[in-house]
Design an enzyme around this catalytic site. Structure first.
Site, PDB file in Angstrom:
ATOM      1  N   ASN A   1      12.202  22.134   9.452  1.00 26.56           N
ATOM      2  CA  ASN A   1      12.073  20.974   8.567  1.00 26.56           C
ATOM      3  C   ASN A   1      13.473  20.662   8.036  1.00 26.56           C
ATOM      4  OD1 ASN A   1      11.564  19.133   6.565  1.00 26.56           O
ATOM      5  ND2 ASN A   1      10.477  20.561   5.213  1.00 26.56           N
TER       6      ASN A   1
ATOM      7  N   LYS B   1      14.497  18.173   6.349  1.00 25.84           N
ATOM      8  CA  LYS B   1      14.532  17.435   5.072  1.00 25.84           C
ATOM      9  C   LYS B   1      15.534  16.281   5.181  1.00 25.84           C
ATOM     10  CE  LYS B   1      13.010  21.644   2.924  1.00 25.84           C
ATOM     11  NZ  LYS B   1      12.871  22.454   1.728  1.00 25.84           N
TER      12      LYS B   1
ATOM     13  N   HIS C   1       4.110  18.123   1.992  1.00 24.78           N
ATOM     14  CA  HIS C   1       5.144  19.088   1.610  1.00 24.78           C
ATOM     15  C   HIS C   1       5.273  19.094   0.081  1.00 24.78           C
ATOM     16  CE1 HIS C   1       9.045  20.969   1.065  1.00 24.78           C
ATOM     17  NE2 HIS C   1       8.856  21.509   2.259  1.00 24.78           N
TER      18      HIS C   1
ATOM     19  N   GLU D   1       7.717  19.102  -1.798  1.00 25.35           N
ATOM     20  CA  GLU D   1       8.702  18.149  -2.341  1.00 25.35           C
ATOM     21  C   GLU D   1       8.094  16.755  -2.440  1.00 25.35           C
ATOM     22  OE1 GLU D   1      11.882  19.203   0.359  1.00 25.35           O
ATOM     23  OE2 GLU D   1      11.984  21.151  -0.648  1.00 25.35           O
TER      24      GLU D   1
ATOM     25  N   GLU E   1       3.424  27.515   1.888  1.00 24.74           N
ATOM     26  CA  GLU E   1       4.781  27.524   1.341  1.00 24.74           C
ATOM     27  C   GLU E   1       4.721  27.629  -0.181  1.00 24.74           C
ATOM     28  OE1 GLU E   1       7.604  25.491   4.386  1.00 24.74           O
ATOM     29  OE2 GLU E   1       6.889  23.987   2.980  1.00 24.74           O
TER      30      GLU E   1
ATOM     31  N   GLY F   1      13.700  27.051  -0.625  1.00 25.27           N
ATOM     32  CA  GLY F   1      15.108  26.761  -0.895  1.00 25.27           C
ATOM     33  C   GLY F   1      15.727  27.626  -1.976  1.00 25.27           C
TER      34      GLY F   1
ATOM     35  N   SER G   1      12.210  30.094   2.348  1.00 21.98           N
ATOM     36  CA  SER G   1      13.345  31.013   2.482  1.00 21.98           C
ATOM     37  C   SER G   1      13.196  31.983   3.661  1.00 21.98           C
ATOM     38  CB  SER G   1      13.596  31.771   1.172  1.00 21.98           C
ATOM     39  OG  SER G   1      13.957  30.846   0.152  1.00 21.98           O
TER      40      SER G   1
ATOM     41  N   GLY H   1      16.160  25.410   5.163  1.00 21.85           N
ATOM     42  CA  GLY H   1      17.609  25.625   5.181  1.00 21.85           C
ATOM     43  C   GLY H   1      18.134  26.272   6.454  1.00 21.85           C
TER      44      GLY H   1
END
Ligand code: PGA
Length: 250
Positions: free
Chosen positions: A7, A9, A92, A94, A164, A170, A208, A230
């Site tokens: 992902n 982002k 998600h 976010e 998640e 993150g 993570s 990430g």
């Protein structure tokens, strides 16, 4: 087959996406792991072209539920299909936290994705305050049930879910593999109550995930892969995670 999805982002231009994919394609992929990348909308078409002839799947990070219409700034399922997408990440944290996406909106998007031939990757997970209040299992069960309530057993089997925990995204602070495995088990049992479809539904862990901790997650009985943020932005790190999901030692 386990699935490892990146992902991205809000990272990478179209040119950067192509560079990344070309780098990825130079490395041999294990035959027993499905790999997907989810670039931003503006990179999808170029990414699809760069992926031509490869088994790596393309996914988007969100979409609207309507096929077209007066929805300024939105992208439709038909547009994602035409751009070459197979997957679409939906719900998600976010999107839920920063953009006010509700369970009802996520459920509508999931149904629209299936109606247009996309496979949704539904994200669920608890916030830190919810975990500390002992509400983790209830939160993930509620989010999952809201998203799958109107799906057929066959759709639930094809659905991908990513557990998640919000506090692990993150932050460099992943859930322990044991705990991720336990919560994913809870999600699976929740699905069972619905349609007896849970055994086949792939449920990933996200939050993570790194080349260092990936193998521990993949070694768990309930975990069918990873949704990686990430660490998916770096081809070497992403490939190391993909390899960790493989049972193929050659
Ligand atoms: P992270 O993100 O790997 O950077 O924690 C995961 C995700 O948000 O899907």
């Amino acid at each position: 087959m386990p699935l490892v999805a990146g992902n991205w982002k809000m990272h990478k231009t179209a040119a950067e996406a192509v560079r990344f994919i070309n780098e990825l394609r130079q490395r041999p992929l294990p035959p027993d792991v499905e790999v997907a990348v989810c670039p931003p909308f503006t990179a999808l078409t170029e990414a699809a072209r760069a992926l031509a002839g490869s088994s790596i799947r393309l996914g988007a990070q969100d979409m609207h539920w309507e096929a077209q219409g007066a929805f300024t700034g939105e992208i439709s399922p038909t547009m994602l299909l035409a751009a070459g997408c197979h997957y679409v990440i939906l719900g998600h944290s976010e999107r839920r936290q920063l953009f006010g996406e509700t369970d009802a909106a996520v459920a509508r998007k999931i149904r629209a994705a299936f109606a247009h031939g996309l496979i949704p990757m539904l994200c669920v997970g608890e916030r830190l305050d919810e975990r500390e209040a002992g509400r983790t299992d209830q939160i993930v069960t509620d989010q999952t049930e809201a998203a799958v309530a109107e799906l057929s057993a066959e759709q639930i089997r094809r659905l991908v879910i990513a557990y998640e925990p919000v506090w692990a995204i993150g932050t460099g602070r992943s859930a322990t593999a044991d705990e991720a495995n336990r919560v994913i088990g809870v999600i699976r049992r929740g699905l069972e109550r619905f349609r007896d479809a849970s055994v086949h539904t792939r449920i990933l862990y996200g939050g993570s995930v790194t080349p260092e901790n990936a193998a521990e997650f993949f070694g768990q009985a309930e975990i069918d892969g990873a949704l990686v943020g990430g660490a998916s932005l770096d081809a070497a790190k992403f490939m190391a995670i993909v390899k960790a999901a493989s049972k193929d030692v050659t």
